[in-house]
Design a protein around this motif. Structure first.
Motif, PDB file in Angstrom:
ATOM      1  N   VAL A 173       8.834  -5.885   3.161  1.00 47.91           N
ATOM      2  CA  VAL A 173       7.723  -5.014   2.762  1.00 47.91           C
ATOM      3  C   VAL A 173       8.296  -3.806   2.033  1.00 47.91           C
ATOM      4  O   VAL A 173       9.391  -3.332   2.374  1.00 47.91           O
ATOM      5  CB  VAL A 173       6.885  -4.574   3.985  1.00 47.91           C
ATOM      6  CG1 VAL A 173       7.707  -3.717   4.952  1.00 47.91           C
ATOM      7  CG2 VAL A 173       5.634  -3.832   3.558  1.00 47.91           C
ATOM      8  N   THR A 174       7.572  -3.339   1.035  1.00 44.59           N
ATOM      9  CA  THR A 174       8.006  -2.176   0.258  1.00 44.59           C
ATOM     10  C   THR A 174       6.945  -1.094   0.319  1.00 44.59           C
ATOM     11  O   THR A 174       5.769  -1.343   0.028  1.00 44.59           O
ATOM     12  CB  THR A 174       8.278  -2.563  -1.206  1.00 44.59           C
ATOM     13  OG1 THR A 174       9.322  -3.555  -1.243  1.00 44.59           O
ATOM     14  CG2 THR A 174       8.732  -1.347  -2.008  1.00 44.59           C
ATOM     15  N   LEU A 175       7.377   0.088   0.694  1.00 38.48           N
ATOM     16  CA  LEU A 175       6.490   1.242   0.776  1.00 38.48           C
ATOM     17  C   LEU A 175       6.748   2.150  -0.421  1.00 38.48           C
ATOM     18  O   LEU A 175       7.896   2.452  -0.735  1.00 38.48           O
ATOM     19  CB  LEU A 175       6.739   2.022   2.076  1.00 38.48           C
ATOM     20  CG  LEU A 175       6.779   1.217   3.379  1.00 38.48           C
ATOM     21  CD1 LEU A 175       6.944   2.141   4.575  1.00 38.48           C
ATOM     22  CD2 LEU A 175       5.572   0.336   3.524  1.00 38.48           C
ATOM     23  N   SER A 176       5.686   2.608  -1.022  1.00 33.93           N
ATOM     24  CA  SER A 176       5.857   3.419  -2.224  1.00 33.93           C
ATOM     25  C   SER A 176       5.755   4.907  -1.912  1.00 33.93           C
ATOM     26  O   SER A 176       5.087   5.320  -0.959  1.00 33.93           O
ATOM     27  CB  SER A 176       4.822   3.033  -3.279  1.00 33.93           C
ATOM     28  OG  SER A 176       3.532   3.369  -2.815  1.00 33.93           O
ATOM     29  N   CYS A 177       6.438   5.685  -2.729  1.00 37.39           N
ATOM     30  CA  CYS A 177       6.407   7.139  -2.608  1.00 37.39           C
ATOM     31  C   CYS A 177       6.689   7.726  -3.978  1.00 37.39           C
ATOM     32  O   CYS A 177       7.656   7.327  -4.642  1.00 37.39           O
ATOM     33  CB  CYS A 177       7.449   7.619  -1.600  1.00 37.39           C
ATOM     34  SG  CYS A 177       7.653   9.425  -1.527  1.00 37.39           S
ATOM     35  N   THR A 178       5.863   8.639  -4.411  1.00 35.22           N
ATOM     36  CA  THR A 178       6.146   9.389  -5.625  1.00 35.22           C
ATOM     37  C   THR A 178       6.098  10.866  -5.292  1.00 35.22           C
ATOM     38  O   THR A 178       5.475  11.285  -4.314  1.00 35.22           O
ATOM     39  CB  THR A 178       5.128   9.084  -6.743  1.00 35.22           C
ATOM     40  OG1 THR A 178       3.809   9.395  -6.271  1.00 35.22           O
ATOM     41  CG2 THR A 178       5.196   7.626  -7.164  1.00 35.22           C
ATOM     42  N   THR A 213       3.464  11.938  -2.609  1.00 35.64           N
ATOM     43  CA  THR A 213       2.307  11.043  -2.520  1.00 35.64           C
ATOM     44  C   THR A 213       2.706   9.665  -2.024  1.00 35.64           C
ATOM     45  O   THR A 213       3.586   9.016  -2.604  1.00 35.64           O
ATOM     46  CB  THR A 213       1.625  10.907  -3.896  1.00 35.64           C
ATOM     47  OG1 THR A 213       1.220  12.203  -4.353  1.00 35.64           O
ATOM     48  CG2 THR A 213       0.394  10.022  -3.793  1.00 35.64           C
ATOM     49  N   GLN A 214       2.065   9.258  -0.962  1.00 36.12           N
ATOM     50  CA  GLN A 214       2.205   7.884  -0.472  1.00 36.12           C
ATOM     51  C   GLN A 214       0.836   7.237  -0.656  1.00 36.12           C
ATOM     52  O   GLN A 214      -0.113   7.575   0.027  1.00 36.12           O
ATOM     53  CB  GLN A 214       2.634   7.872   0.997  1.00 36.12           C
ATOM     54  CG  GLN A 214       4.025   8.418   1.221  1.00 36.12           C
ATOM     55  CD  GLN A 214       4.411   8.421   2.688  1.00 36.12           C
ATOM     56  OE1 GLN A 214       4.560   9.467   3.308  1.00 36.12           O
ATOM     57  NE2 GLN A 214       4.606   7.234   3.250  1.00 36.12           N
ATOM     58  N   SER A 215       0.759   6.304  -1.565  1.00 34.53           N
ATOM     59  CA  SER A 215      -0.541   5.766  -1.967  1.00 34.53           C
ATOM     60  C   SER A 215      -1.043   4.650  -1.064  1.00 34.53           C
ATOM     61  O   SER A 215      -2.182   4.198  -1.216  1.00 34.53           O
ATOM     62  CB  SER A 215      -0.456   5.251  -3.408  1.00 34.53           C
ATOM     63  OG  SER A 215       0.547   4.263  -3.501  1.00 34.53           O
ATOM     64  N   GLN A 216      -0.208   4.193  -0.154  1.00 31.57           N
ATOM     65  CA  GLN A 216      -0.596   3.076   0.720  1.00 31.57           C
ATOM     66  C   GLN A 216      -0.795   3.583   2.151  1.00 31.57           C
ATOM     67  O   GLN A 216       0.158   3.797   2.872  1.00 31.57           O
ATOM     68  CB  GLN A 216       0.516   2.009   0.728  1.00 31.57           C
ATOM     69  CG  GLN A 216       0.937   1.527  -0.628  1.00 31.57           C
ATOM     70  CD  GLN A 216       2.405   1.081  -0.632  1.00 31.57           C
ATOM     71  OE1 GLN A 216       3.252   1.761  -0.093  1.00 31.57           O
ATOM     72  NE2 GLN A 216       2.676  -0.057  -1.248  1.00 31.57           N
TER      73      GLN A 216
END
Lengths: 119, 115
Positions: free
Chosen positions: B19-24, B5-8
């Motif tokens: 910049v920080t990209l999130s991933c769960t 899941t990439q919420s952004q």
């Protein structure tokens, strides 16, 4: 130095037409893959091949078939194109486990993509 | 099946900023690999960075680094000193150590770099 080449960057086809997407790699990779890329869905695996004449279904094989007659070439075939197959198609390749050049992480090398529009 | 899941969907950053990209991800396995791939506009997707789950140390590649939180199943990408050439779609991906063929991708995050 392009190493995975997809024959067509842009294609426009009519519903019901047979479509061939070609992919060639020059890195002597055993593994080859076809992915479909759609907005909001990321990449989804259609088919992959780990050797000549070998193929395995991925997550969304319906409506597609593949051919691998030579090690360097992996073709994706849409027998009867439909509008819901309008998408970006990405080919990729990698070394198999056990080879000297296998990195453990099995990093994929991608082609530039083929954008298919079915009208 | 593993879910990434990439919420952004989109992120914007000023040139030279971070910049920080999130991933769960969701998995029941203990041994796996995580990747960040970059897809510039109309260009080939390339690997940015990878992380082996058994390694506690976070991977770094020049201006790119990850924050790997195994217990939280989180794998964020930090781009430092952002450059115009960093503008692209970034995909987080997961692969089990037991399966050489199945790479699960997130939906992607489009990064825009403002001059």
């Amino acid at each position: 130095d392009v190493k995975v080449t997809q024959s067509s960057r842009y294609l426009v086809k009519r519903t019901g037409e047979k479509v061939f997407l070609e992919c060639v790699q020059d890195m002597d990779h055993e593994n080859m893959f076809w992915y479909r890329q759609d907005p909001g869905l990321g990449l989804r695996l259609i088919y992959f091949s780990y050797d000549v004449k070998m193929k395995e279904k991925g997550d969304i094989p319906e409506g597609y078939s593949v051919s691998r007659e030579k090690k360097e070439r992996f073709s994706l075939i849409l027998e009867s194109a439909s509008t819901n197959q309008t998408s970006m198609y990405l080919c990729a390749s990698s070394y198999p486990k056990g080879t000297v050049l296998y990195s453990g992480a099995n990093v994929l090398t991608f082609g530039a993509g083929s954008r298919l529009t079915v009208l | 099946a593993q879910t990434v899941t990439q919420s952004q969907p989109e992120m914007s950053v000023q040139e030279a900023e971070t910049v920080t990209l999130s991933c769960t991800y969701d998995t029941s396995e203990s041994d796996y690999y995580l990747f960040w791939y970059k897809q510039p506009p109309s260009r080939q997707m390339i690997l940015v960075i990878r992380q082996e789950a058994y390694k506690q140390q976070n991977a770094t590649e020049n201006r790119f680094s990850v924050n790997f939180q195994k217990a939280a199943k989180s794998f964020s990408l930090k781009i430092s000193d952002s450059q115009l050439g960093d503008a692209a779609m970034y995909f987080c991906a997961y692969r089990s150590a037991d399966n050489d063929y199945k790479l699960s991708f997130g939906a992607g995050t489009t990064v825009t770099v403002r001059a």
